[in-house]
Design a protein around this motif. Structure first.
Motif, PDB file in Angstrom:
ATOM      1  N   LYS A  79      -1.277   2.162  -4.149  1.00 26.49           N
ATOM      2  CA  LYS A  79      -0.673   3.131  -4.116  1.00 26.49           C
ATOM      3  C   LYS A  79      -1.067   4.237  -2.907  1.00 26.49           C
ATOM      4  N   VAL A  80      -0.666   3.530  -1.762  1.00 23.55           N
ATOM      5  CA  VAL A  80      -2.014   5.228  -0.644  1.00 23.55           C
ATOM      6  C   VAL A  80      -1.803   6.352  -0.361  1.00 23.55           C
ATOM      7  N   ASP A  81      -2.751   6.605   0.253  1.00 20.87           N
ATOM      8  CA  ASP A  81      -1.929   8.763   0.675  1.00 20.87           C
ATOM      9  C   ASP A  81      -1.964   8.488   1.901  1.00 20.87           C
ATOM     10  N   LYS A  82      -2.378   7.147   2.778  1.00 23.18           N
ATOM     11  CA  LYS A  82      -2.318   7.313   4.760  1.00 23.18           C
ATOM     12  C   LYS A  82      -2.651   5.679   4.468  1.00 23.18           C
TER      13      LYS A  82
ATOM     14  N   MET B 115       1.111  -1.474   0.557  1.00 28.00           N
ATOM     15  CA  MET B 115       0.056  -0.320   0.432  1.00 28.00           C
ATOM     16  C   MET B 115       1.152   1.536   0.067  1.00 28.00           C
ATOM     17  N   ALA B 116       2.565   1.407   0.311  1.00 26.70           N
ATOM     18  CA  ALA B 116       3.248   2.365   0.146  1.00 26.70           C
ATOM     19  C   ALA B 116       3.229   2.843  -0.685  1.00 26.70           C
TER      20      ALA B 116
ATOM     21  N   THR C  56      10.063   6.624   4.609  1.00 24.69           N
ATOM     22  CA  THR C  56      10.566   6.451   3.983  1.00 24.69           C
ATOM     23  C   THR C  56      10.013   6.743   2.795  1.00 24.69           C
ATOM     24  N   THR C  57       8.561   6.733   2.879  1.00 24.49           N
ATOM     25  CA  THR C  57       7.946   7.409   1.506  1.00 24.49           C
ATOM     26  C   THR C  57       6.715   8.668   2.111  1.00 24.49           C
TER      27      THR C  57
ATOM     28  N   LYS D 251       4.807  -0.366   9.261  1.00 28.77           N
ATOM     29  CA  LYS D 251       3.719   1.392   9.949  1.00 28.77           C
ATOM     30  C   LYS D 251       4.837   2.684   9.406  1.00 28.77           C
ATOM     31  N   THR D 252       5.845   2.462   9.980  1.00 24.83           N
ATOM     32  CA  THR D 252       6.563   3.397  11.241  1.00 24.83           C
ATOM     33  C   THR D 252       7.835   3.731   9.563  1.00 24.83           C
ATOM     34  N   ILE D 253       8.320   2.299   9.452  1.00 23.32           N
ATOM     35  CA  ILE D 253       9.080   1.963   8.408  1.00 23.32           C
ATOM     36  C   ILE D 253       9.062   2.962   7.365  1.00 23.32           C
TER      37      ILE D 253
END
Length: 432
Positions: free
Chosen positions: A203-206, A194-195, A225-226, A219-221
């Motif tokens: 690909k999503v925004d959040k 999703m990132a 990085t994106t 999620k934190t990575i």
């Protein structure tokens, strides 16, 4: 059952150590997750098929199911279960719908009008866990506010069952939420998909949703990085219960075990000013845990948990605010006298008849909440999580004359003369 500590006998360092959870001191989880995410980024759908076979033991032919399959699965569950999901859906909708409010325009000076307007995040990703327990309630908790906010595209990832499909209850939630495609992807690889996006997964925004330590780390990575944001760090679940002599030990033990059965890395903490209550709760834990289907998971979580004896409820609240629990239960007769002392908590349950389970499923509040002390800085998921608030301003001829000289002075004292000039040219324009 619960190891018991005395608040006043612990050093500050010992207290801090007691409050730690969801840690990765050797960075083994981080290294594993980074490797998974990098593989998804480089190899796209191929990596997703491979990880699904490796972790979920399922060899998929395609990475998603669509509306006809979702409807077929949804129709296979009983009417009683459908009705329960409908009631939960309606209560969650009622609670969250009130969060979408239009703000007033404000004249900060004559001719200077400022306001904010909400805009939905266009493409959001919902992660619905499906490891040791399938969680249709999480689907509702994420999907309902996303729908209310008006997000244009909702991407849903959920690990497949052994038959390569999804649980019928998840399917019925998709029906209620008007979701027409679900991606059969779990774990850190779902977050990576999703990132970054793949040939199949947008690909999503959040990204939204709770998960285990691997999902939380992923999620934190990706947030670092994106340009994909996350709702919050929401990892292994936790509850802190404050009890006194008025508490019912049967209820308290049941609430601790309700949290413990989530997973072996969950934590259930009892804080009390009554040693007798701690003893009674431990006796109840020993009785109640043995009849649970997930007894081994619950026992592992309880072994990872503890009780803390405090001198009084003031000390208990001080510890609770430092711990910043995801779920806080005030199992007290006089909970009203304690509520105003709460500064850090994800969601709070008041009195003897308000188990955390009601918030997990159907009262209406959201159960996607910050864990691991992130409640000190984060709130749980809400409609606000799915929108951006954009500021607007409009200045009239009267307004630019009112505010212009102030801006000129402030720009000049900061040495930003182009900023000053942008105002000056307007003030000097006699036709303005």
């Amino acid at each position: 059952m619960l190891n018991t500590y005395n608040y006043n006998e612990l050093s500050r360092e010992a207290l801090n150590q007691l409050m730690l959870r969801n840690t990765d001191p050797a960075h083994t989880i981080q290294e594993t997750v980074e490797s998974i995410i990098q593989s998804v980024r480089n190899n796209g759908d191929t990596a997703l098929f491979d990880f699904t076979e490796q972790f979920d033991k399922v060899k998929l032919e395609k990475l998603y199911i669509e509306e006809d399959e979702i409807q077929s699965l949804a129709s296979g569950i009983g009417r009683e279960q459908q009705r329960a999901l409908e009631i939960a859906f309606n209560n969650i909708y009622k609670f969250h719908q009130q969060q979408l409010r239009k703000e007033k325009k404000i004249d900060t000076m004559q001719g200077v009008t400022c306001w904010r307007e909400a805009r939905p995040i266009e493409r959001v990703g919902l992660y619905v866990p499906g490891g040791s327990a399938v969680l249709p309630s999480t689907f509702l908790m994420l999907g309902v506010p996303a729908r209310i906010a008006g997000c244009k595209e909702i991407v849903v990832c959920c690990p497949p069952q052994v038959n390569g499909l999804i649980n019928g209850y998840i399917a019925y939630c998709a029906y209620l939420l008007k979701i027409k495609r679900i991606y059969l992807i779990g774990g850190a690889q779902a977050i990576g998909a999703m990132a970054y996006g793949t040939a199949t997964v947008p690909k999503v925004d959040k990204i939204f949703g709770p998960g285990n330590q691997f999902v939380t780390k992923a999620k934190t990575i990706v947030q670092a990085t994106t340009n994909t944001a996350i709702d919050m760090p929401a990892g292994p679940s936790e509850v802190l219960i404050i009890a006194d002599k008025t508490s019912n030990p049967i209820y308290v033990a049941a609430d601790l075990l309700a949290q413990a059965e989530h997973g072996k890395d969950s934590q259930a903490v009892l804080v009390s000013d009554s040693k007798s209550m701690i003893e009674q709760v431990n006796e109840e834990l020993a009785k109640q845990v043995e009849v649970l289907p997930r007894v081994e998971i619950a026992k592992s979580a309880i072994a990872n948990s503890y009780a803390l004896f405090c001198h009084d409820l003031t000390e208990a609240m001080s510890f609770s605010n430092a711990y910043a629990p995801e779920h806080l239960i005030l199992a007290l007769d006089d909970w009203r006298s304690v509520v105003n002392k709460i500064t850090n908590a994800g969601s709070v349950f008041l009195g003897h008849l308000t188990p955390e389970s009601v918030g997990d499923y159907a009262s209406g509040t959201n159960h996607t909440l910050p864990t691991s002390a992130y409640a000190k800085a984060y709130a749980g998921v809400s409609v606000d999580s799915f929108i951006k608030k954009i500021t607007f301003q409009h200045i009239t001829p009267v307004g630019i004359k009112q505010i212009g000289p102030t801006v000129e002075i402030l720009a000049e004292l900061e040495g930003l003369h182009a900023h000053k000039n942008a105002v000056t040219v307007r003030l000097n324009n006699k036709e303005a």
